[in-house]
Design a protein around this motif. Sequence first.
Motif, mmCIF file in Angstrom:
data_model
loop_
_atom_site.group_PDB
_atom_site.id
_atom_site.type_symbol
_atom_site.label_atom_id
_atom_site.label_comp_id
_atom_site.label_asym_id
_atom_site.label_seq_id
_atom_site.Cartn_x
_atom_site.Cartn_y
_atom_site.Cartn_z
ATOM 1 N N CYS A 25 0.839 -1.181 0.000
ATOM 2 C CA CYS A 25 0.000 0.000 0.000
ATOM 3 C C CYS A 25 0.887 1.249 0.000
ATOM 4 C CB CYS A 25 -0.852 -0.062 1.259
ATOM 5 S SG CYS A 25 -2.075 1.187 1.333
ATOM 6 N N LEU A 32 7.862 5.215 2.703
ATOM 7 C CA LEU A 32 8.061 3.979 1.929
ATOM 8 C C LEU A 32 9.013 4.181 0.753
ATOM 9 C CD1 LEU A 32 7.411 1.032 1.475
ATOM 10 C CD2 LEU A 32 5.352 1.706 0.237
ATOM 11 N N THR A 105 -0.207 10.413 4.913
ATOM 12 C CA THR A 105 -1.566 9.989 5.256
ATOM 13 C C THR A 105 -1.616 9.421 6.676
ATOM 14 O OG1 THR A 105 -1.130 7.765 4.430
ATOM 15 C CG2 THR A 105 -2.023 9.363 2.837
ATOM 16 N N ASP A 162 4.639 11.431 15.846
ATOM 17 C CA ASP A 162 4.021 12.338 16.819
ATOM 18 C C ASP A 162 2.519 12.063 16.895
ATOM 19 O OD1 ASP A 162 6.206 14.232 17.672
ATOM 20 O OD2 ASP A 162 6.360 14.463 15.513
HETATM 21 C C1 LIG Z 1 12.310 14.587 6.466
HETATM 22 C C2 LIG Z 1 11.180 13.943 7.238
HETATM 23 C C3 LIG Z 1 10.888 14.415 8.510
HETATM 24 C C4 LIG Z 1 9.853 13.825 9.241
HETATM 25 N N1 LIG Z 1 9.574 14.273 10.505
HETATM 26 C C5 LIG Z 1 8.559 13.689 11.212
HETATM 27 C C6 LIG Z 1 8.254 14.098 12.539
HETATM 28 O O1 LIG Z 1 8.870 15.014 13.102
HETATM 29 N N2 LIG Z 1 7.232 13.460 13.178
HETATM 30 C C7 LIG Z 1 6.518 12.460 12.594
HETATM 31 O O2 LIG Z 1 5.597 11.935 13.212
HETATM 32 N N3 LIG Z 1 6.808 12.032 11.353
HETATM 33 C C8 LIG Z 1 7.800 12.624 10.665
HETATM 34 N N4 LIG Z 1 8.099 12.183 9.410
HETATM 35 C C9 LIG Z 1 7.484 10.949 8.939
HETATM 36 C C10 LIG Z 1 6.236 11.202 8.187
HETATM 37 O O3 LIG Z 1 5.249 11.641 9.080
HETATM 38 C C11 LIG Z 1 5.875 9.843 7.608
HETATM 39 O O4 LIG Z 1 6.795 9.609 6.581
HETATM 40 C C12 LIG Z 1 4.480 9.839 7.074
HETATM 41 O O5 LIG Z 1 3.540 10.069 8.088
HETATM 42 C C13 LIG Z 1 4.178 8.517 6.413
HETATM 43 O O6 LIG Z 1 2.937 8.652 5.741
HETATM 44 P P1 LIG Z 1 2.818 8.277 4.205
HETATM 45 O O7 LIG Z 1 1.366 8.364 3.882
HETATM 46 O O8 LIG Z 1 3.736 9.090 3.367
HETATM 47 O O9 LIG Z 1 3.282 6.774 4.277
HETATM 48 P P2 LIG Z 1 3.972 5.892 3.154
HETATM 49 O O10 LIG Z 1 5.414 6.256 3.068
HETATM 50 O O11 LIG Z 1 3.182 5.910 1.903
HETATM 51 O O12 LIG Z 1 3.811 4.447 3.810
HETATM 52 C C14 LIG Z 1 4.411 4.102 5.036
HETATM 53 C C15 LIG Z 1 4.036 2.661 5.350
HETATM 54 O O13 LIG Z 1 2.654 2.552 5.587
HETATM 55 C C16 LIG Z 1 2.061 1.579 4.718
HETATM 56 N N5 LIG Z 1 0.707 2.057 4.487
HETATM 57 C C17 LIG Z 1 0.331 3.300 4.129
HETATM 58 N N6 LIG Z 1 -0.999 3.416 4.173
HETATM 59 C C18 LIG Z 1 -1.481 2.217 4.554
HETATM 60 C C19 LIG Z 1 -2.790 1.695 4.781
HETATM 61 N N7 LIG Z 1 -3.889 2.444 4.667
HETATM 62 N N8 LIG Z 1 -2.919 0.402 5.168
HETATM 63 C C20 LIG Z 1 -1.820 -0.390 5.297
HETATM 64 N N9 LIG Z 1 -0.555 0.062 5.080
HETATM 65 C C21 LIG Z 1 -0.403 1.341 4.732
HETATM 66 C C22 LIG Z 1 2.976 1.526 3.525
HETATM 67 O O14 LIG Z 1 2.863 0.298 2.830
HETATM 68 C C23 LIG Z 1 4.320 1.686 4.206
HETATM 69 O O15 LIG Z 1 4.719 0.466 4.765
HETATM 70 C C24 LIG Z 1 9.106 12.766 8.664
HETATM 71 C C25 LIG Z 1 9.410 12.318 7.372
HETATM 72 C C26 LIG Z 1 10.429 12.890 6.661
HETATM 73 C C27 LIG Z 1 10.723 12.384 5.284
#
Ligand SMILES: Cc1cc2nc3c(=O)[nH]c(=O)nc-3n(C[C@H](O)[C@H](O)[C@H](O)COP(=O)(O)OP(=O)(O)OC[C@H]3O[C@@H](n4cnc5c(N)ncnc54)[C@H](O)[C@@H]3O)c2cc1C
Length: 328
Positions: A25, A32, A105, A162
Motif C-alpha cells: 500500500c 516507503l 496519510t 508524533d
Molecule cells: C524529512 C522527514 C521528517 C519527518 N519528521 C517527522 C516528525 O517530526 N514526526 C513524525 O511523526 N513524522 C515525521 N516524518 C514521517 C512522516 O510523518 C511519515 O513519513 C508519514 O507520516 C508517512 O505517511 P505516508 O502516507 O507518506 O506513508 P507511506 O510512506 O506511503 O507508507 C508508510 C508505510 O505505511 C504503509 N501504508 C500506508 N498506508 C497504509 C494503509 N492504509 N494500510 C496499510 N498500510 C499502509 C505503507 O505500505 C508503508 O509500509 C518525517 C518524514 C520525513 C521524510
Amino acid sequence: MTPLRYVRAADKVDALARVSSGARCLGGGTNLVDLLRQNVEQASELVDISRLHGAIQERDDGGLFIDASVTNAALAAHPLVRRRYPVLARALLAGASAQIRNMATVGGNILQRTRCTYFYDVDGARCNKRQPGAGCDAREGFNRYHAILGASDQCVATHPSDMCVALAMLDAVVHLSGASGDRSVPLADFHVPPGATPQVETVLLPGELITGVELPPPTDAMVRSDYRKVRDRSSYAFALVSVAGGLALAEGRVREARIALGGVAAKPWRARRAEAALIGVAPQSDAFVAAIREELADARPLSGNGFKIGLVERTVVAVLTALAGARA
Ligand SMILES: Cc1cc2nc3c(=O)[nH]c(=O)nc-3n(C[C@H](O)[C@H](O)[C@H](O)COP(=O)(O)OP(=O)(O)OC[C@H]3O[C@@H](n4cnc5c(N)ncnc54)[C@H](O)[C@@H]3O)c2cc1C
C-alpha cells in the motif's frame, strides 16, 4: 531501487484485492519510497491509495471517523479536531514539514518505520529489525534517540510518530480490513514491543489494510489537552521526548488524567501508572513528579540516553502544570 509496478487504486475494494495478493500500500510515499530507494525494504507492486480522497466524519455520539487516506495536514486543520482534540492537531503540526504533512496519510503515519540510523544503514550496520539475527549496533552505539522503556536485547529502536502519541492518549481505535473480514484494534495495542522478534512491529496481518481511525466522543481531559515535543532543533526533527497530556479537575482535584509519551519506546507509551497515581490529588508539581516517577520506575536507559528520564519528568510536569492553570 529495483523496478516495480505502480497502480492507482480505483477504490477501497480494489486496494484490498491488490494488497491481499502481495502489493504494498502506498500512502503519501514519504517513508516507503525512501525505504525502497535505500533498499531497506523491497516491493514488486505499489497500490496508491492517496487519491481515494477519504473523509473525516462526525459520529452520532460526537466521536470522529478518520479515513486512512486523509492527509496529516487536513486532519490537523479540521475544526472538530482543533476544538475537541487539540492534542492531536498540535501533535500533527509538530511533525515533519508543511510539504510532508500535505503528502503523508493517517495510515502511513501509523505504519512509518523507526528512524534508527542503523536500521537504514544497509551496507555498514547490524540491525535485528532489518535482518533478524544480525545483531544490534545501536545498543552500544549512537543511541541518543533510542528507547528507555519496553526495549529488548534485540532492539532499542523507537517509533517516530508524533500523531500516534496523541492517538494513544485519546484511546483511538484503528480499523483494519483483510481477506477474512474487518476488525478493530486500540491504537495503544496496535504497535508491539520488540521482544525477540523486532521485525514484527504491529498486529497488522499480511494482506490487511488500515481503513481508518476512530476517535471516541471527547472527554473533558481530551478537550483540555496539549502536546509538547522536545528535539535537537526547533523544527523538522524527530522527538527526543514528547508528551501528550490531558487533565480535568473537579473541586481542586484531578478527576481525569491522560498521558502518553513519545520518543521513549517502540510504541507510543500510554502512561497508565502515572494517570492512576494522579486521580484525586491536588494538581501540583510534586504530585506530577511522583506520578511520572512511578511510570518511569522500569526505565532502562542506554549509554547515550540517560538524560531522557529527567527530560520526560520535566516535560510531563510542564504540560500538566500548564493544563492545570488553563481555564476549564
Ligand atoms: C524529512 C522527514 C521528517 C519527518 N519528521 C517527522 C516528525 O517530526 N514526526 C513524525 O511523526 N513524522 C515525521 N516524518 C514521517 C512522516 O510523518 C511519515 O513519513 C508519514 O507520516 C508517512 O505517511 P505516508 O502516507 O507518506 O506513508 P507511506 O510512506 O506511503 O507508507 C508508510 C508505510 O505505511 C504503509 N501504508 C500506508 N498506508 C497504509 C494503509 N492504509 N494500510 C496499510 N498500510 C499502509 C505503507 O505500505 C508503508 O509500509 C518525517 C518524514 C520525513 C521524510
